[in-house]
Design an enzyme around this catalytic site. Structure first.
Site, mmCIF file in Angstrom:
data_model
loop_
_atom_site.group_PDB
_atom_site.id
_atom_site.type_symbol
_atom_site.label_atom_id
_atom_site.label_comp_id
_atom_site.label_asym_id
_atom_site.label_seq_id
_atom_site.Cartn_x
_atom_site.Cartn_y
_atom_site.Cartn_z
ATOM 1 N N SER A 134 -35.383 3.334 -49.184
ATOM 2 C CA SER A 134 -35.672 2.515 -50.183
ATOM 3 C C SER A 134 -35.481 2.878 -51.603
ATOM 4 O O SER A 134 -35.700 4.108 -51.848
ATOM 5 C CB SER A 134 -36.974 1.713 -50.012
ATOM 6 O OG SER A 134 -37.523 1.277 -51.208
ATOM 7 N N TYR A 158 -45.922 2.208 -49.577
ATOM 8 C CA TYR A 158 -44.632 1.917 -49.013
ATOM 9 C C TYR A 158 -43.652 2.930 -49.297
ATOM 10 O O TYR A 158 -42.782 3.479 -48.423
ATOM 11 C CB TYR A 158 -44.084 0.298 -49.368
ATOM 12 C CG TYR A 158 -42.850 0.298 -48.952
ATOM 13 C CD1 TYR A 158 -42.622 -0.095 -47.659
ATOM 14 C CD2 TYR A 158 -41.895 -0.048 -49.865
ATOM 15 C CE1 TYR A 158 -41.223 -0.425 -47.306
ATOM 16 C CE2 TYR A 158 -40.470 -0.118 -49.420
ATOM 17 C CZ TYR A 158 -40.227 -0.254 -48.241
ATOM 18 O OH TYR A 158 -38.825 -0.781 -47.869
ATOM 19 N N LYS A 162 -41.512 5.834 -46.982
ATOM 20 C CA LYS A 162 -40.040 6.180 -46.974
ATOM 21 C C LYS A 162 -39.872 7.655 -47.425
ATOM 22 O O LYS A 162 -39.008 8.106 -46.720
ATOM 23 C CB LYS A 162 -39.370 5.095 -47.996
ATOM 24 C CG LYS A 162 -39.497 3.743 -47.228
ATOM 25 C CD LYS A 162 -38.868 3.537 -46.104
ATOM 26 C CE LYS A 162 -38.648 1.936 -45.501
ATOM 27 N NZ LYS A 162 -38.315 1.714 -44.413
HETATM 28 P P1 NAD Z 1 -37.608 -7.506 -42.147
HETATM 29 O O1 NAD Z 1 -39.257 -7.426 -41.934
HETATM 30 O O2 NAD Z 1 -36.771 -8.702 -41.992
HETATM 31 O O3 NAD Z 1 -37.024 -6.660 -40.577
HETATM 32 C C1 NAD Z 1 -37.704 -5.630 -39.905
HETATM 33 C C2 NAD Z 1 -38.055 -5.899 -38.589
HETATM 34 O O4 NAD Z 1 -38.495 -4.707 -37.915
HETATM 35 C C3 NAD Z 1 -38.535 -7.211 -38.124
HETATM 36 O O5 NAD Z 1 -37.920 -7.856 -37.234
HETATM 37 C C4 NAD Z 1 -39.889 -6.576 -37.620
HETATM 38 O O6 NAD Z 1 -40.376 -7.598 -36.675
HETATM 39 C C5 NAD Z 1 -39.465 -5.326 -36.866
HETATM 40 N N1 NAD Z 1 -40.641 -4.232 -36.710
HETATM 41 C C6 NAD Z 1 -41.576 -3.985 -37.751
HETATM 42 N N2 NAD Z 1 -42.249 -3.052 -37.209
HETATM 43 C C7 NAD Z 1 -41.771 -2.838 -35.812
HETATM 44 C C8 NAD Z 1 -42.066 -1.948 -34.804
HETATM 45 N N3 NAD Z 1 -43.099 -1.114 -35.012
HETATM 46 N N4 NAD Z 1 -41.571 -1.856 -33.566
HETATM 47 C C9 NAD Z 1 -40.388 -2.630 -33.674
HETATM 48 N N5 NAD Z 1 -39.985 -3.504 -34.377
HETATM 49 C C10 NAD Z 1 -40.722 -3.435 -35.743
HETATM 50 O O7 NAD Z 1 -37.141 -6.244 -43.072
HETATM 51 P P2 NAD Z 1 -35.733 -6.153 -43.625
HETATM 52 O O8 NAD Z 1 -35.736 -6.580 -44.998
HETATM 53 O O9 NAD Z 1 -34.679 -6.477 -42.800
HETATM 54 O O10 NAD Z 1 -35.933 -4.413 -44.032
HETATM 55 C C11 NAD Z 1 -35.401 -3.662 -42.787
HETATM 56 C C12 NAD Z 1 -35.644 -2.258 -43.058
HETATM 57 O O11 NAD Z 1 -35.050 -2.030 -44.640
HETATM 58 C C13 NAD Z 1 -37.126 -1.908 -43.216
HETATM 59 O O12 NAD Z 1 -37.388 -0.696 -43.057
HETATM 60 C C14 NAD Z 1 -37.537 -2.039 -44.768
HETATM 61 O O13 NAD Z 1 -38.289 -1.036 -45.366
HETATM 62 C C15 NAD Z 1 -35.924 -1.374 -45.512
HETATM 63 N N6 NAD Z 1 -35.768 -2.059 -46.647
HETATM 64 C C16 NAD Z 1 -35.888 -3.245 -46.892
HETATM 65 C C17 NAD Z 1 -35.786 -3.660 -48.306
HETATM 66 C C18 NAD Z 1 -35.652 -5.261 -48.533
HETATM 67 O O14 NAD Z 1 -35.813 -5.638 -49.802
HETATM 68 N N7 NAD Z 1 -35.395 -6.105 -47.459
HETATM 69 C C19 NAD Z 1 -35.379 -2.935 -49.161
HETATM 70 C C20 NAD Z 1 -35.300 -1.401 -48.930
HETATM 71 C C21 NAD Z 1 -35.802 -0.896 -47.715
HETATM 72 N N1 UFG Z 2 -40.998 -11.415 -58.580
HETATM 73 C C1 UFG Z 2 -41.718 -12.379 -58.862
HETATM 74 N N2 UFG Z 2 -42.124 -13.389 -58.273
HETATM 75 C C2 UFG Z 2 -42.128 -13.408 -56.853
HETATM 76 C C3 UFG Z 2 -41.541 -12.457 -56.282
HETATM 77 C C4 UFG Z 2 -41.096 -11.180 -56.865
HETATM 78 O O1 UFG Z 2 -41.653 -12.384 -60.110
HETATM 79 O O2 UFG Z 2 -42.855 -14.512 -56.308
HETATM 80 C C5 UFG Z 2 -40.346 -10.310 -58.936
HETATM 81 C C6 UFG Z 2 -41.078 -8.936 -58.917
HETATM 82 O O3 UFG Z 2 -42.027 -8.930 -59.678
HETATM 83 C C7 UFG Z 2 -39.937 -7.998 -59.180
HETATM 84 C C8 UFG Z 2 -38.663 -8.818 -58.552
HETATM 85 O O4 UFG Z 2 -39.254 -10.209 -58.513
HETATM 86 O O5 UFG Z 2 -39.853 -7.793 -60.521
HETATM 87 C C9 UFG Z 2 -38.200 -8.473 -57.248
HETATM 88 O O6 UFG Z 2 -39.253 -8.368 -56.495
HETATM 89 P P1 UFG Z 2 -39.146 -8.338 -54.709
HETATM 90 O O7 UFG Z 2 -40.370 -8.441 -54.474
HETATM 91 O O8 UFG Z 2 -38.184 -9.125 -54.397
HETATM 92 O O9 UFG Z 2 -38.381 -6.725 -54.462
HETATM 93 P P2 UFG Z 2 -39.131 -5.312 -54.781
HETATM 94 O O10 UFG Z 2 -38.323 -4.762 -55.961
HETATM 95 O O11 UFG Z 2 -40.737 -5.530 -55.188
HETATM 96 O O12 UFG Z 2 -39.198 -4.866 -53.578
HETATM 97 C C10 UFG Z 2 -38.076 -4.681 -52.680
HETATM 98 C C11 UFG Z 2 -38.328 -4.585 -51.276
HETATM 99 C C12 UFG Z 2 -38.908 -3.622 -50.792
HETATM 100 C C13 UFG Z 2 -37.608 -2.368 -51.369
HETATM 101 C C14 UFG Z 2 -37.381 -2.437 -52.880
HETATM 102 C C15 UFG Z 2 -36.307 -1.617 -53.262
HETATM 103 O O13 UFG Z 2 -39.483 -5.558 -51.069
HETATM 104 O O14 UFG Z 2 -38.969 -3.186 -49.345
HETATM 105 O O15 UFG Z 2 -37.129 -3.800 -52.983
HETATM 106 O O16 UFG Z 2 -35.887 -1.811 -54.819
HETATM 107 F F1 UFG Z 2 -38.175 -1.144 -51.052
#
Ligand code: NAD
Ligand code: UFG
Length: 346
Positions: A134, A158, A162
């Site tokens: 991330s 978080y 990572k």
């Molecule tokens: P998500 O929550 O939709 O998907 C994660 C999946 O993993 C879920 O289906 C959950 O049920 C499963 N899971 C969680 N813990 C588990 C475990 N111990 N064993 C088996 N399954 C488990 O999240 P996502 O948005 O698809 O994110 C996927 C990965 O990418 C995560 O590792 C997250 O940290 C990383 N990531 C996501 C974002 C984002 O904004 N979505 C940004 C940066 C990194």
């Molecule tokens: N935000 C709002 N209102 C909401 C939700 C979000 O104003 O209801 C704002 C946040 O303050 C931020 C922006 O929208 O400024 C994006 O917020 P997100 O929660 O969508 O995303 P983040 O950047 O906080 O985090 C996401 C994922 C993390 C990942 C990260 C990487 O949740 O898992 O992006 O940049 F690691």
């Protein structure tokens, strides 16, 4: 058996967290590219219906096991059952805010899960891993664009989970030259599959901006709360690099190709290289749906940073990958999913 078949490397991949948002979209592309996909997911943030949706979109069914990535005995059984070529490790917890309230859950699930997974992979002589990292690993005090060599100093548990994982994966790759590990540092994944049949459906109240916005637009939530408008950005709201989930999924296939000929450990940003504020995103979304949405300004959210967007040179140079879809496609596809594919809440 055809002798050629026996020497052909296995094309089966394990996708942990494959029922989740990014894992499900990546599973579709893997199936379409001819890989056999085995999904392991404990459904803590997803539902089993996603597996059927993946099949509908890809035209092929992934195998699915409901289980936890921290269950080493289960992993050992899965690896013994059929040859696996590579692992995509999406399983983990992902809320910045939640990690501040429950840090141990984040370290136990994210770091603990990766340790168990890597141990069992090594036992099974399986050394190719694509990991979901991330942009939160970067230091908040460093101005974007953030390149892979920008200072690392996550602001919350978080991001620290990572970074710990990246550190341990780097250490692991240094111990055995067979490891080939790509740690993909995602910026802000959003959007949905173009068909509207697959998208993001987090359990509970969404943390992320786009699913929250979709729920406001369809009346599930009364208003959007903008978390702070006093950041040092042009309109005062947080800036992020929103990347379409299908572009991101494509980046995973490119990373797997890269690892075939590049052992070791590498971290690679997956972003677009462009930042948009919260209000930019809201207004783009409003243009797509053709109406304005209720919103109010709230306080800053703990753990948030002002601005983050990616330097994308490494992904372009090493993976030959770059994002293709813009903010409008992100909003359009997320909205199509909300209107057509997203199952209603009970
Ligand atoms: P998500 O929550 O939709 O998907 C994660 C999946 O993993 C879920 O289906 C959950 O049920 C499963 N899971 C969680 N813990 C588990 C475990 N111990 N064993 C088996 N399954 C488990 O999240 P996502 O948005 O698809 O994110 C996927 C990965 O990418 C995560 O590792 C997250 O940290 C990383 N990531 C996501 C974002 C984002 O904004 N979505 C940004 C940066 C990194
Ligand atoms: N935000 C709002 N209102 C909401 C939700 C979000 O104003 O209801 C704002 C946040 O303050 C931020 C922006 O929208 O400024 C994006 O917020 P997100 O929660 O969508 O995303 P983040 O950047 O906080 O985090 C996401 C994922 C993390 C990942 C990260 C990487 O949740 O898992 O992006 O940049 F690691």
């Amino acid at each position: 058996m055809n002798p050629q078949e026996s020497t052909r490397p296995p094309r089966r991949v394990l996708v942990t967290g494959g029922a989740g948002f990014i894992g499900s979209h990546t599973s579709v592309l893997l199936l379409e590219a001819g890989y056999d996909v085995l999904i392991l997911d404990n459904l803590s943030n997803s539902t089993v219906e996603v597996v059927a949706a993946i099949e509908r979109v890809a035209g092929r069914r992934p195998d699915f096991v409901c289980g936890d990535v921290r269950d080493g005995a289960l992993l050992a059984r899965l690896f013994a059952r059929s040859a696996i070529a590579a692992v995509f490790h999406f399983a983990g917890l992902k809320s910045v805010a939640e990690s501040l309230a429950a840090p141990l859950d984040y370290y136990a699930n994210n770091v603990g899960g990766t340790i168990v997974l890597c141990r069992e992979m090594a036992e099974a002589s399986l050394h190719t891993l694509v990991f979901s990292s991330s942009a939160t690993v970067y230091s908040a005090s460093h101005a974007p664009p953030l390149s892979e060599s920008s200072p690392l100093d996550p602001a919350q548990p978080y991001g620290r989970s990572k970074l710990m994982i990246e550190t341990l994966l780097g250490d692991l790759a240094a111990t055995d030259p067979r490891w080939a590990i790509a740690s993909l540092r995602y910026f802000n994944p959003a959007g949905a599959h173009e068909t509207g049949a697959l998208g993001e459906r987090p359990k509970g109240i969404p943390n992320n901006l786009m699913p929250y916005l979709c729920q406001v637009a369809c009346g599930e939530r009364p208003e959007l709360i903008v978390h702070g408008n006093d950041y040092p950005t042009p309109d005062g709201t947080g800036i992020r690099d929103y990347i379409h989930v299908m572009d991101l999924a494509q980046g995973h296939l490119a990373a797997l190709d890269y690892l075939e000929t590049h052992p070791g450990f590498i971290a690679i940003n997956l972003g677009t290289g462009r930042g948009y504020s919260v209000l930019d995103l809201v207004e783009a979304f409003e243009r797509v749906i053709g109406r304005t949405l209720p919103r109010r300004i709230g306080p800053r959210r703990p753990g948030d940073i002002a601005a983050s967007w990616a330097a994308v040179d490494r992904a372009r140079e090493l993976l030959g990958w770059q994002s293709e879809r813009g903010l409008e496609a992100i909003c359009r596809d997320a909205w199509r999913w909300t209107c057509t594919g997203c199952p209603p809440r009970s």
